[in-house]
Design a protein around this motif. Structure first.
Motif, PDB file in Angstrom:
ATOM      1  N   THR A   1       0.826  -1.434   0.031  1.00  0.00           N
ATOM      2  CA  THR A   1      -0.016   0.073  -0.050  1.00  0.00           C
ATOM      3  C   THR A   1       0.875   1.079   0.101  1.00  0.00           C
ATOM      4  O   THR A   1       2.010   1.213   0.112  1.00  0.00           O
ATOM      5  CB  THR A   1      -0.988  -0.056   1.223  1.00  0.00           C
ATOM      6  N   SER A   2       0.166   2.397  -0.197  1.00  0.00           N
ATOM      7  CA  SER A   2       0.954   3.928   0.007  1.00  0.00           C
ATOM      8  C   SER A   2       1.710   3.926   1.250  1.00  0.00           C
ATOM      9  O   SER A   2       2.606   4.554   1.320  1.00  0.00           O
ATOM     10  CB  SER A   2       0.018   4.745  -0.608  1.00  0.00           C
ATOM     11  N   GLY A   3       0.995   3.416   2.255  1.00  0.00           N
ATOM     12  CA  GLY A   3       1.580   3.146   3.563  1.00  0.00           C
ATOM     13  C   GLY A   3       2.699   2.463   3.877  1.00  0.00           C
ATOM     14  O   GLY A   3       3.368   2.552   4.928  1.00  0.00           O
ATOM     15  N   GLY A   4       3.067   1.427   2.805  1.00  0.00           N
ATOM     16  CA  GLY A   4       4.147   0.492   3.074  1.00  0.00           C
ATOM     17  C   GLY A   4       4.015  -0.770   3.625  1.00  0.00           C
ATOM     18  O   GLY A   4       4.606  -1.674   3.834  1.00  0.00           O
ATOM     19  N   GLU A   5       2.671  -0.881   3.757  1.00  0.00           N
ATOM     20  CA  GLU A   5       2.028  -2.143   4.457  1.00  0.00           C
ATOM     21  C   GLU A   5       2.021  -3.212   3.421  1.00  0.00           C
ATOM     22  O   GLU A   5       1.500  -2.746   2.237  1.00  0.00           O
ATOM     23  CB  GLU A   5       0.854  -2.157   5.153  1.00  0.00           C
ATOM     24  N   THR A   6       2.435  -4.421   3.517  1.00  0.00           N
ATOM     25  CA  THR A   6       2.622  -5.319   2.457  1.00  0.00           C
ATOM     26  C   THR A   6       1.603  -6.942   2.903  1.00  0.00           C
ATOM     27  O   THR A   6       1.526  -7.146   4.284  1.00  0.00           O
ATOM     28  CB  THR A   6       3.951  -5.804   2.145  1.00  0.00           C
ATOM     29  N   GLY A   7       0.760  -7.103   1.956  1.00  0.00           N
ATOM     30  CA  GLY A   7      -0.057  -8.317   2.330  1.00  0.00           C
ATOM     31  C   GLY A   7      -0.657  -9.170   0.998  1.00  0.00           C
ATOM     32  O   GLY A   7      -0.515  -8.404   0.076  1.00  0.00           O
ATOM     33  N   PRO A   8      -1.088 -10.153   1.175  1.00  0.00           N
ATOM     34  CA  PRO A   8      -1.431 -11.074   0.177  1.00  0.00           C
ATOM     35  C   PRO A   8      -3.009 -10.452  -0.314  1.00  0.00           C
ATOM     36  O   PRO A   8      -3.888  -9.830   0.691  1.00  0.00           O
ATOM     37  CB  PRO A   8      -1.644 -12.391   0.699  1.00  0.00           C
ATOM     38  N   ARG A   9      -3.266 -10.732  -1.768  1.00  0.00           N
ATOM     39  CA  ARG A   9      -4.677 -10.296  -2.176  1.00  0.00           C
ATOM     40  C   ARG A   9      -5.275 -11.364  -3.110  1.00  0.00           C
ATOM     41  O   ARG A   9      -4.268 -12.042  -3.556  1.00  0.00           O
ATOM     42  CB  ARG A   9      -4.554  -8.686  -2.912  1.00  0.00           C
ATOM     43  N   ARG A  10      -6.248 -11.515  -3.016  1.00  0.00           N
ATOM     44  CA  ARG A  10      -7.138 -12.483  -4.020  1.00  0.00           C
ATOM     45  C   ARG A  10      -8.233 -11.608  -4.524  1.00  0.00           C
ATOM     46  O   ARG A  10      -9.326 -11.203  -4.158  1.00  0.00           O
ATOM     47  CB  ARG A  10      -7.546 -13.646  -3.076  1.00  0.00           C
ATOM     48  N   VAL A  11      -7.952 -11.623  -6.071  1.00  0.00           N
ATOM     49  CA  VAL A  11      -9.139 -10.731  -6.674  1.00  0.00           C
ATOM     50  C   VAL A  11      -9.566 -11.422  -8.091  1.00  0.00           C
ATOM     51  O   VAL A  11      -8.988 -12.458  -8.405  1.00  0.00           O
ATOM     52  CB  VAL A  11      -8.471  -9.423  -7.092  1.00  0.00           C
ATOM     53  N   GLU A  12     -10.671 -10.760  -8.497  1.00  0.00           N
ATOM     54  CA  GLU A  12     -11.169 -11.276  -9.765  1.00  0.00           C
ATOM     55  C   GLU A  12     -10.797  -9.884 -10.840  1.00  0.00           C
ATOM     56  O   GLU A  12     -11.153  -8.746 -10.684  1.00  0.00           O
ATOM     57  CB  GLU A  12     -12.806 -11.256  -9.849  1.00  0.00           C
ATOM     58  N   PRO A  13      -9.702 -10.138 -11.600  1.00  0.00           N
ATOM     59  CA  PRO A  13      -9.238  -9.095 -12.363  1.00  0.00           C
ATOM     60  C   PRO A  13     -10.056  -8.465 -13.379  1.00  0.00           C
ATOM     61  O   PRO A  13     -11.112  -9.565 -14.002  1.00  0.00           O
ATOM     62  CB  PRO A  13      -7.865  -9.599 -12.901  1.00  0.00           C
TER      63      PRO A  13
ATOM     64  N   ALA B   1      -9.930  -4.300 -10.074  1.00  0.00           N
ATOM     65  CA  ALA B   1     -10.313  -5.766  -9.973  1.00  0.00           C
ATOM     66  C   ALA B   1     -11.305  -5.720  -8.612  1.00  0.00           C
ATOM     67  O   ALA B   1     -11.317  -4.721  -7.795  1.00  0.00           O
ATOM     68  CB  ALA B   1      -8.953  -6.289  -9.383  1.00  0.00           C
ATOM     69  N   TYR B   2     -11.714  -6.769  -8.565  1.00  0.00           N
ATOM     70  CA  TYR B   2     -12.976  -7.194  -7.712  1.00  0.00           C
ATOM     71  C   TYR B   2     -12.214  -8.022  -6.367  1.00  0.00           C
ATOM     72  O   TYR B   2     -11.560  -8.973  -6.792  1.00  0.00           O
ATOM     73  CB  TYR B   2     -13.975  -7.903  -7.854  1.00  0.00           C
ATOM     74  N   ASP B   3     -11.934  -7.367  -5.323  1.00  0.00           N
ATOM     75  CA  ASP B   3     -11.228  -8.044  -4.067  1.00  0.00           C
ATOM     76  C   ASP B   3     -12.284  -9.091  -3.241  1.00  0.00           C
ATOM     77  O   ASP B   3     -13.334  -8.593  -2.869  1.00  0.00           O
ATOM     78  CB  ASP B   3     -10.684  -6.764  -3.080  1.00  0.00           C
ATOM     79  N   THR B   4     -12.040 -10.232  -3.551  1.00  0.00           N
ATOM     80  CA  THR B   4     -12.932 -11.136  -2.970  1.00  0.00           C
ATOM     81  C   THR B   4     -12.763 -11.244  -1.371  1.00  0.00           C
ATOM     82  O   THR B   4     -13.577 -11.708  -0.984  1.00  0.00           O
ATOM     83  CB  THR B   4     -12.510 -12.405  -3.464  1.00  0.00           C
ATOM     84  N   ASP B   5     -11.865 -10.864  -0.939  1.00  0.00           N
ATOM     85  CA  ASP B   5     -11.838 -10.840   0.417  1.00  0.00           C
ATOM     86  C   ASP B   5     -12.475  -9.743   1.172  1.00  0.00           C
ATOM     87  O   ASP B   5     -12.848  -9.906   2.184  1.00  0.00           O
ATOM     88  CB  ASP B   5     -10.392 -10.866   1.074  1.00  0.00           C
ATOM     89  N   ASP B   6     -12.108  -8.639   0.553  1.00  0.00           N
ATOM     90  CA  ASP B   6     -12.952  -7.303   1.265  1.00  0.00           C
ATOM     91  C   ASP B   6     -14.337  -7.072   0.533  1.00  0.00           C
ATOM     92  O   ASP B   6     -15.191  -6.389   0.974  1.00  0.00           O
ATOM     93  CB  ASP B   6     -12.279  -6.007   0.935  1.00  0.00           C
ATOM     94  N   ASP B   7     -14.762  -7.944  -0.571  1.00  0.00           N
ATOM     95  CA  ASP B   7     -15.936  -7.972  -1.266  1.00  0.00           C
ATOM     96  C   ASP B   7     -16.408  -6.496  -1.711  1.00  0.00           C
ATOM     97  O   ASP B   7     -17.269  -5.988  -1.520  1.00  0.00           O
ATOM     98  CB  ASP B   7     -17.062  -8.413  -0.076  1.00  0.00           C
ATOM     99  N   GLU B   8     -15.444  -6.038  -2.705  1.00  0.00           N
ATOM    100  CA  GLU B   8     -15.654  -4.705  -3.227  1.00  0.00           C
ATOM    101  C   GLU B   8     -14.614  -4.475  -4.254  1.00  0.00           C
ATOM    102  O   GLU B   8     -13.690  -5.002  -4.418  1.00  0.00           O
ATOM    103  CB  GLU B   8     -15.390  -3.487  -2.030  1.00  0.00           C
ATOM    104  N   TRP B   9     -14.980  -3.493  -5.045  1.00  0.00           N
ATOM    105  CA  TRP B   9     -14.176  -3.135  -6.021  1.00  0.00           C
ATOM    106  C   TRP B   9     -12.940  -2.368  -5.665  1.00  0.00           C
ATOM    107  O   TRP B   9     -12.918  -1.664  -4.781  1.00  0.00           O
ATOM    108  CB  TRP B   9     -14.874  -2.317  -7.302  1.00  0.00           C
ATOM    109  N   ARG B  10     -11.696  -2.560  -6.017  1.00  0.00           N
ATOM    110  CA  ARG B  10     -10.299  -1.998  -5.703  1.00  0.00           C
ATOM    111  C   ARG B  10      -9.568  -1.618  -6.836  1.00  0.00           C
ATOM    112  O   ARG B  10      -9.772  -1.895  -8.138  1.00  0.00           O
ATOM    113  CB  ARG B  10      -9.675  -3.143  -4.747  1.00  0.00           C
ATOM    114  N   LEU B  11      -8.547  -0.564  -6.508  1.00  0.00           N
ATOM    115  CA  LEU B  11      -7.904  -0.264  -7.465  1.00  0.00           C
ATOM    116  C   LEU B  11      -6.480  -0.487  -7.013  1.00  0.00           C
ATOM    117  O   LEU B  11      -5.941  -0.077  -6.086  1.00  0.00           O
ATOM    118  CB  LEU B  11      -7.872   1.420  -7.797  1.00  0.00           C
TER     119      LEU B  11
END
Length: 343
Positions: free
Chosen positions: A164-176, A190-200
């Motif tokens: 992220t812009s704040g430097g935090e790193t983590g796994p993501r699972r998305v529908e591109p 993409a649609y983030d399946t973990d957060d259940d929302e569209w993301r950029l």
């Protein structure tokens, strides 16, 4: 039938290159042959080195997969010329691609038919990439872009690591859904399946994209298209400095003169619009304001801490203007004829 075989196989190969999967019935209808003929032609393509994968049966599907060697690609006239243009002009924001693009363009031109070679030669002679100061930025890995592009095309769920812009790193699972180039930054919608929302997601902050082999159903994007979605998200993003004003310009002109995203400019009437500029770098807002007349000061408000940065830029411009003015006066004095007592 034998005389039609080469042309039919070339057309089948062209179809297989246009989308991920075709059923045997779809190919038979497109080519006007039987399913038995389709299966026979598929076997012949495999013998020629084309890695066509498929399942058996009347409803079997076929797709052109990746192989150990790359067989020839089939391009029509427009596709060949379009690729030549893209290789010349669409390389900004992708790391290490310039030299590779030039080599690929040389290979393409070498095998083009005469009727197209002149067009590509003209493009090579007249089109050249130019890195402008305001077009510099982070570059994306071409392998990552290629992986994401294929996942978007195939609606295949993909995992990756994101910073992220704040430097935090983590796994993501998305529908591109789509890739958008915002000169020079690339974004994945993409649609983030973990957060259940569209993301950029910024592609330069994304590592290790891995398709899972699972395809997702089509989702409706909350925008007219991917580019509009990216523009709206960028316009709504929080920023350290903000500047709001009503200006005596129509919205189209105001946007053009301030290089603003669509969501930052709103029409009031045919001759007036409002600006809602925002940036973490105060110089960016200052530069945007240089192209417009702000009108009455009572229509202006924003982050107070922005004021000294605008004043600093204003003083720099005044010093430059004063230096030019003095230079002009000195030039005019030297050009004036001397009076009789000076001769």
């Amino acid at each position: 039938m034998t005389q039609d075989l080469p042309a039919r196989m070339l057309r089948m190969l062209s179809l297989l290159q246009t989308r991920r999967t075709w059923t045997g019935t779809e190919l038979a209808e497109r080519l006007g042959v039987t399913l038995r003929t389709i299966r026979r032609d598929i076997d012949r393509l495999r013998d020629l080195g084309y890695p066509v994968q498929g399942t058996t049966g009347t409803a079997g599907g076929y797709r052109l997969a990746a192989g150990t060697d790359m067989p020839p690609l089939l391009l029509d006239d427009d596709e060949a010329v379009s690729i030549a243009v893209a290789l010349r002009t669409a390389t900004r924001g992708v790391a290490g691609i310039e030299e590779t693009a030039v080599r690929a363009l040389a290979k393409l031109e070498q095998v083009l038919p005469v009727r197209l070679r002149h067009q590509v030669a003209t493009i090579q002679a007249t089109a050249a990439p130019l890195s402008l100061p305001w077009s510099t930025g982070p570059e994306s890995d071409p392998t990552v872009l290629a992986t994401l592009a294929a996942a978007c095309r195939d609606h295949e769920i993909t995992t990756f690591t994101y910073r992220t812009s704040g430097g935090e790193t983590g796994p993501r699972r998305v529908e591109p859904h789509a890739l958008v180039a915002a000169d020079p930054v690339w974004y994945l919608v993409a649609y983030d399946t973990d957060d259940d929302e569209w993301r950029l997601f910024r592609v330069d902050r994304l590592t290790g994209p891995t398709p899972t082999g699972h395809r997702a159903g089509a989702r409706e994007l909350p925008a007219t298209d991917a580019a509009a979605y990216v523009a709206a998200r960028l316009a709504a993003a929080p920023a350290r400095y903000t500047f709001h004003a009503t200006v005596p310009l129509d919205a189209k002109t105001a946007r053009a003169r301030t290089w603003s995203l669509p969501g930052r400019v709103h029409p009031v009437d045919e001759t007036t619009s409002t600006l809602a500029l925002a940036a973490d770098n105060p110089h960016h807002i200052a530069e945007q304001l240089l192209g417009i007349d702000l009108g009455p000061t009572h229509t202006i408000h924003g982050t107070p801490e922005l004021a000294p940065h605008l004043e600093q830029l204003g003083k720099r411009l005044l010093r430059a203007a004063d230096a030019l003015s003095r230079q002009d006066k000195q030039s005019k004095q030297r050009a004036e004829p001397q009076s009789w007592h000076e001769q």
